[in-house]
Write a protein that holds these residues in place. Sequence first.
Motif, PDB file in Angstrom:
ATOM      1  N   ARG A   1       4.859   0.000 -10.768  1.00 28.53           N
ATOM      2  CA  ARG A   1       6.166   0.572 -10.416  1.00 28.53           C
ATOM      3  C   ARG A   1       7.295  -0.447 -10.510  1.00 28.53           C
ATOM      4  O   ARG A   1       8.475  -0.094 -10.420  1.00 28.53           O
TER       5      ARG A   1
ATOM      6  N   GLU B   1       0.827  -1.204   0.000  1.00 29.23           N
ATOM      7  CA  GLU B   1       0.000   0.000   0.000  1.00 29.23           C
ATOM      8  C   GLU B   1       0.869   1.265   0.000  1.00 29.23           C
ATOM      9  O   GLU B   1       0.586   2.225  -0.716  1.00 29.23           O
TER      10      GLU B   1
ATOM     11  N   LEU C   1      -1.622  -4.920  -7.007  1.00 33.11           N
ATOM     12  CA  LEU C   1      -2.204  -3.697  -6.467  1.00 33.11           C
ATOM     13  C   LEU C   1      -2.010  -2.541  -7.450  1.00 33.11           C
ATOM     14  O   LEU C   1      -0.885  -2.223  -7.811  1.00 33.11           O
ATOM     15  N   PRO C   2      -3.116  -1.921  -7.905  1.00 36.79           N
ATOM     16  CA  PRO C   2      -2.973  -0.811  -8.850  1.00 36.79           C
ATOM     17  C   PRO C   2      -2.056   0.268  -8.257  1.00 36.79           C
ATOM     18  O   PRO C   2      -2.166   0.593  -7.088  1.00 36.79           O
ATOM     19  N   GLY C   3      -1.175   0.779  -9.068  1.00 36.35           N
ATOM     20  CA  GLY C   3      -0.268   1.817  -8.595  1.00 36.35           C
ATOM     21  C   GLY C   3       1.008   1.267  -7.998  1.00 36.35           C
ATOM     22  O   GLY C   3       2.015   1.962  -7.940  1.00 36.35           O
ATOM     23  N   ALA C   4       0.999   0.016  -7.557  1.00 38.77           N
ATOM     24  CA  ALA C   4       2.228  -0.589  -7.021  1.00 38.77           C
ATOM     25  C   ALA C   4       2.857  -1.493  -8.080  1.00 38.77           C
ATOM     26  O   ALA C   4       4.036  -1.369  -8.391  1.00 38.77           O
TER      27      ALA C   4
ATOM     28  N   ALA D   1       2.174   1.770  -3.435  1.00 38.60           N
ATOM     29  CA  ALA D   1       1.118   2.294  -4.312  1.00 38.60           C
ATOM     30  C   ALA D   1       0.882   3.777  -4.038  1.00 38.60           C
ATOM     31  O   ALA D   1       0.544   4.541  -4.945  1.00 38.60           O
ATOM     32  N   ASN D   2       1.102   4.189  -2.788  1.00 38.40           N
ATOM     33  CA  ASN D   2       0.909   5.601  -2.439  1.00 38.40           C
ATOM     34  C   ASN D   2       2.147   6.436  -2.730  1.00 38.40           C
ATOM     35  O   ASN D   2       2.229   7.583  -2.307  1.00 38.40           O
TER      36      ASN D   2
END
Lengths: 376, 530
Positions: free
Chosen positions: B105, B77, B99-102, B80-81
């Motif tokens: 990356r 998390e 996890l979207p956003g993670a 992702a943030n």
Amino acid sequence: MKTTPGRLAALGLAILLVVGVGVGIISSAGQALAPSTVALTGYIGSEKDAFFKDPRVVAALQRGGFAVSVTTAGSRQIAATDLSKADFAFPAGVPAAEKIRVDHPGSKAFVPFYTPMAIATWKPIVDLLTAAGVVHTTGDVTTLDVAAYMDLVAKNTRWKDLPGNSAYPVNKSILVTSTDVRKSNSAAMYLSLASYVANGANIVQNDAEVAKLMDRLAPLFLRQGFVASSSEEPFDDYLVQGIGKSPMVMIYESQFIQRAAAADGSITPDMVLMYPDPTIFSKHTFVGLTPNGIKLGDFLTNDPEMRSLATQYGFRTTDTPAFTKFVADHKLAVPASLINVIDPPTYETLEAMITRLEADYNGQGTPVATPSPSPS
Amino acid sequence: MSRRALSALGAALVGVLLAGLLAGCGASVTPGPGDSNTLTVMAGSEVKDLEPLLADIRAATGVTVQMAYSGTIEGAEAIANGATTDAAWFSTGNYLSLLPGAGSRVVAQQKIMLSPVVIGVKKSAADRFGWTGNPNVTWKDIQAKSADGSFRFAMTNPAASNSGLVALVGVASALSGSSDSIDTGTIDTAALKEFFKGQTLTAGSSGFLADSYVRDQDTVDGIVNYESILMSLNGSGKLHEPLELIYPKEGIVTADYPFMLLNASKRDAFDKVTAYLRTPDVQKRIMTDTLRRPAIPGVPLDPRFSTQTLIELPFPARLETIDALITAYLDVARKPASAIFVLDLSGSMAGERLDQLKAAMAALTGTDPSITGKFARFRAREQVTIITFSTDVIETREFTIDDTAPDGPDMTAIRDYVNGLRTYNSTAIYSALDAAYQQIVKEQAADPNRLSSIVLMTDGDNNDGISPDQFASDYAALPDQARAIHTYTVLFGDGSKDAMSSIAALTGGALFDATSTSLETIFKQIRGYQ
């Protein structure tokens, strides 16, 4: 004073030299550049990263006058990337390359090397599937009848359901492990070939056919669960975790040959290189986007030393005798030529199929319910 | 938000110091995170035992690896943030990848070692069930013994610890009958409920679970954990009887410890470090020292490992499936929790400290929309007891969660109650703790099938009520079942670290430090142990 073409050329060379030195400093080779060396940048599929980092390849390119720096990305990603600053793109498959070529007028495509899709498997699996009439062996060549295999998948057959199976009595579904079809070319090649078979031995041509076939094709991918993004990983799992994780893995033939030729003990006697029937070539297609890029494509394709190096990576080139000799030298049972080889669909059709699978992965069209807590 | 950033900074600084110490660095300049030869790594506590390798990595590659630790889901998390870390290193990368956003990356990844999550069964129990040396034992067999009450086991909380998550995925896949990748529709909650009937011990981390098993080994029959931890336990000399490692026939899920590059500009350092870690010699050393299996071909297995063919079960390809599975575990399948919060309302808590406490409790009522917040909140069937104290116990209030909706009556009742708290005078820590254990005795008599725990939060020294010694003797006189309940202590404000450590050690709990991390974050972490 009149500017002669010669002076202009000299000026151009000086600018290129500056660029060349600038890149040379940060290039991994770190060697001084020959006077006529030009620096190029481009995008390649990750499966060719080791090739371009090999000091022998760097040296051979330098002899040809090229200092190449590469960025790795998936084939689909390369086709969707802004390539305006790149000299070339070198995806693993024809559909992506075709799209890039069409998008960039004046570009030129080469196929410096290619490799058929293959399946890494195991002796007990070959025996089981032979008894089930799905695998056939002719001479040294073992093939998986893709149509018969897809029938097993359609019936949701499990390994333990196969007649007389005491060798691999596993409850898991019979499935070939692939990479993530949304990201990786090798899975896209698998999809191409499965779609051809599902379409009655015809290349899928249009959206209507795609719509008709997807329900049959989707389970091949979705039922695998979480899969790797790059082609290296599932083959590594096969080598390391063995038959329990990977009874059958869709790979590039080159991966198996390269490992076997390395003779590092990672290929054991119970491992079998099998071919899907039909199979499909993954044509590593180089698209030169600039004049220098086109020169590099020509060099990669036609320079004898480059071809020899590619052969040592397990790839096939236009120099078939060199490939035949290489596999014979390493006592590998690899056919010199494959008979039933099909072509992939167009980029647009392949995209349409992948987009549909993407929607399936995202849960669109299938109900997503969170189990409600039971009162107690 | 700023508190989180501060704590992340704190962790990074600790990492820098740690890396410096371990590398035995003689240079006067400490390498900074921006340095191309420095890799900052957000890692799971599972890889902490590889710290001795950091100095060798630096000597061999010139790259300084700086570790900062986090839970699997918590770390995913944070990434992702947008957490600034060059790399991530957890026991599995699947949750992070999905996890979207993670996942987007992740630039590159390399597996470093392998350890299947399996179940260790006490020798006497394995003999009794006919499981010793039997390669045909299934998860369904374990479910049957669990359901009829003859098998009790320990497993970590899947929302907090990766070994629990991986085990849950494997068990759910096996019990679905298909051994295929599960989907929300194929989760057999009835079978899961039977399976987890036998889970009598939980924890928020795999290492802590192993310690708890050692403490409670006479009342538990088995433990789900990494093969490496189970083999280490067998070699530790701490067990009254050895664990028989069972690799259930339907299959298991293997942790593969991928080292994941997130910062593309550190590609060189990443390549050097992973290439070094994947050399045969280092792989052999990892295998010998930590009992993880090699991740590269050609390194022969140490004879201590089982040579049984390990059938690998698939991991879901969709985050929704994993979330649904964890939710099913927490709300339906596991034994319901009884969480007792012993909260200090002494005079020194007035003002900002009380506000922090209120916020931390409120966050557990479903008002925290983050992923970690979602999994940390009170669950269906849970009993929440709040014991407030100052000069003595002020009040004991019980809440039962039937409705998990954040704005439903049950969650609202807790929030309203906590919001009405005010401060009083002195601090009677041990009297309050005594009352908490009496509450446990009462609850266990009414319903012995709960997983109970106590959280003790105080901001000062004991200056009223019974003495620590009096509490210790009261505690010693408790029935076994009540004495087995852990107290997780929270160091806060001017609380005494010694006193909090002693209580945690006495009861088999753990100390959580909320002096440098927000109370809210700490409460969320403790939820992993409840």
